[in-house]
Design a protein around this motif. Structure first.
Motif, PDB file in Angstrom:
ATOM      1  N   UNK A 182       0.522  -1.259   0.166  1.00 15.46           N
ATOM      2  CA  UNK A 182       0.138   0.082   0.263  1.00 15.46           C
ATOM      3  C   UNK A 182       1.058   1.129   0.271  1.00 15.46           C
ATOM      4  N   UNK A 183       1.320   1.949   1.312  1.00 18.76           N
ATOM      5  CA  UNK A 183       1.210   3.514   1.122  1.00 18.76           C
ATOM      6  C   UNK A 183       2.745   3.096   2.116  1.00 18.76           C
ATOM      7  N   UNK A 184       2.984   2.122   2.336  1.00 21.72           N
ATOM      8  CA  UNK A 184       4.153   1.816   3.277  1.00 21.72           C
ATOM      9  C   UNK A 184       5.493   1.218   2.756  1.00 21.72           C
ATOM     10  N   UNK A 185       6.913   1.748   3.047  1.00 23.23           N
ATOM     11  CA  UNK A 185       7.423   0.836   2.676  1.00 23.23           C
ATOM     12  C   UNK A 185       8.524   0.948   4.123  1.00 23.23           C
ATOM     13  N   UNK A 186       8.838  -0.367   3.436  1.00 18.06           N
ATOM     14  CA  UNK A 186      10.885  -0.592   4.401  1.00 18.06           C
ATOM     15  C   UNK A 186      11.828  -1.062   3.858  1.00 18.06           C
ATOM     16  N   UNK A 187      13.024  -0.165   4.162  1.00 12.95           N
ATOM     17  CA  UNK A 187      13.806  -0.008   3.603  1.00 12.95           C
ATOM     18  C   UNK A 187      14.970  -0.844   4.280  1.00 12.95           C
ATOM     19  N   UNK A 188      15.356  -1.957   4.135  1.00 12.07           N
ATOM     20  CA  UNK A 188      16.815  -2.665   4.692  1.00 12.07           C
ATOM     21  C   UNK A 188      17.665  -2.710   3.513  1.00 12.07           C
TER      22      UNK A 188
END
Length: 451
Positions: free
Chosen positions: A292-298
């Motif tokens: 959706x509108x959430x992002x996770x940078x790993x």
């Protein structure tokens, strides 16, 4: 005798990139080896003689001005061009050249060009130049691709601050996100750092401020807009979103990572991120996952081999949980009543201590200007900031009334700066001061959490 003089003026031209190059005067010291000084030059189609002449002129300027001061030359002003110089490392020079906007005027049948030198603010484009260096130094991203993404005509105060837009959440929602990240890093110990964003706003980051600042700029001005454009054009019709839905009931997919978890060749080349740690540079892998509108940078240990099975396990973990979190954040903001006071003001806020940035002059972090604020007022804010910086003012306040009865208030205290624009023609200083107090009380008391 009646004199009828007609003046016709065309629309002002945009600020555009002329060239950008990196050189080292220590390379190629002998005659005939001048081309060895050039490490990078844009546009690449420029002939070698022109490249050498540009580099030679800049080398001469920096050496000549260096005889009068210990501070390197920072800019060169001509009628048609503005050239910015930056020496980030000894003998390595980065140069940016942009056009000075002009308009065509016709008076009494005679046509001439009028150049608007005041439209190109050194502090703004010096900040753009510094960002270019940081992006290249910290991210595996080539200038040939990065330069075409620069919107020089939209550069303004946000480039000078180069801050981060934080998403204000209530404590319960923030705690849920923090627990999610703790579980993620415990499940996958090779993840060194994690950053959580919702839309273009940062919620959580384990990175140091300067590293997160560079990564945030890359995400919000390059990666996210490019990905959204591809989505809009339907270029990701065979992306992981279609292949994963049949396997898992979630909406997660990789932005940086494999585009199809059923095809190992879709992983492509995973970019590298360079982190400053303990006075050393740590090389890492960078993955970005979105739902959706959430992002996770790993940020993953660069010595760890990225096997394709890792992408599948990460997707299985991230997809359902990130999809649920993104939906809950969206529902939270849909239920929360919106403040009406913010629409009455235009402002830019920056906190140097945590790099928090907040603005109602722009619609998002990509510096799209909101209607109601003229370019002259935005340039005035940049001038005020430059005055504060050059005079080393730590705490103070300035109030300016423009020629069209617009009030601009600048307040600086405890490494926080706020620039407020009020269109109240009949107001006096006392009334303006009261309005500013109301705005500060309603908008800047809680940056990270909402009550």
């Amino acid at each position: 005798m009646i004199c009828d003089t007609k003046l016709i003026m065309s629309k002002k031209s945009d600020i555009s990139l002329v060239n950008f190059f990196v050189f080292n005067p220590e390379f190629g010291p002998k005659e005939g080896e001048e081309h060895k000084k050039i490490l990078f030059f844009h546009p690449p189609a420029t002939d070698i003689d022109t490249k050498i002449k540009n580099v030679g002129l800049c080398e001469a300027i920096t050496k000549f001005t260096g005889t009068f001061t210990d501070r390197p030359c920072q800019s060169l002003h001509t009628q048609k061009l503005r050239q910015l110089f930056y020496e980030p490392e000894p003998n390595y020079w980065v140069v940016l050249t942009v056009t000075v906007p002009y308009s065509t005027k016709t008076k009494d049948g005679q046509t001439y060009l009028e150049y608007h030198d005041e439209d190109v603010q050194d502090s703004v484009y010096e900040a753009v130049l510094h960002q270019c260096y940081k992006m290249f130094k910290s991210l595996e991203h080539f200038f040939s691709k990065y330069l075409i993404t620069l919107k020089l005509g939209q550069s303004d105060m946000l480039d000078v601050f180069n801050g981060i837009h934080f998403l204000p959440l209530d404590k319960n929602m923030y705690l849920r996100i923090q627990c999610f990240i703790n579980l993620l890093e415990a499940t996958f110990p090779h993840i060194l750092y994690t950053a959580f964003l919702y839309q273009d706003q940062l919620v959580w980051s384990g990175l140091e401020q300067e590293d997160m600042r560079v990564l945030y700029t890359y995400l919000t001005t390059n990666l996210f807009p490019a990905y959204m454009e591809q989505e809009f054009q339907g270029l990701k019709a065979t992306s992981s979103s279609s292949s994963l839905t049949s396997l898992h009931s979630h909406y997660g997919k990789y932005i940086l990572g494999p585009t199809n978890l059923a095809d190992e060749s879709s992983a492509g080349r995973i970019p590298r991120l360079y982190i400053n740690k303990d006075q050393a540079v740590l090389e890492c892998h960078l993955l970005v996952y979105k739902a959706h509108s959430a992002s996770v940078c790993l940020v993953i240990d660069g010595n760890y081999g990225l096997m394709f099975d890792l992408f599948k396990r990460l997707d299985k973990f991230l997809g359902p949980q990130l999809s649920a979190l993104a939906s809950d954040i969206g529902d939270y903001y849909a239920r929360k009543p919106q403040s009406s006071s913010e629409s009455q003001f235009k402002y830019v806020y920056f906190n140097l201590m945590n790099l928090a940035q907040k603005t109602s002059i722009h619609t998002d972090s990509r510096k799209l200007a909101v209607t109601g604020v003229s370019p002259d007022v935005i340039k005035l804010i940049s001038d005020l900031n430059e005055d504060l910086t050059s005079c080393h003012i730590q705490d103070g306040e300035m109030i300016i009334k423009t020629w069209n009865d617009c009030w601009v208030v600048c307040k600086k205290a405890d490494q926080r700066e706020v620039y407020i624009i009020l269109n109240q023609k009949n107001a006096n200083l006392i009334e303006i001061n009261e309005e500013v107090k109301k705005l500060c009380a309603s908008q800047f008391t809680n940056i990270f959490f909402m009550d």
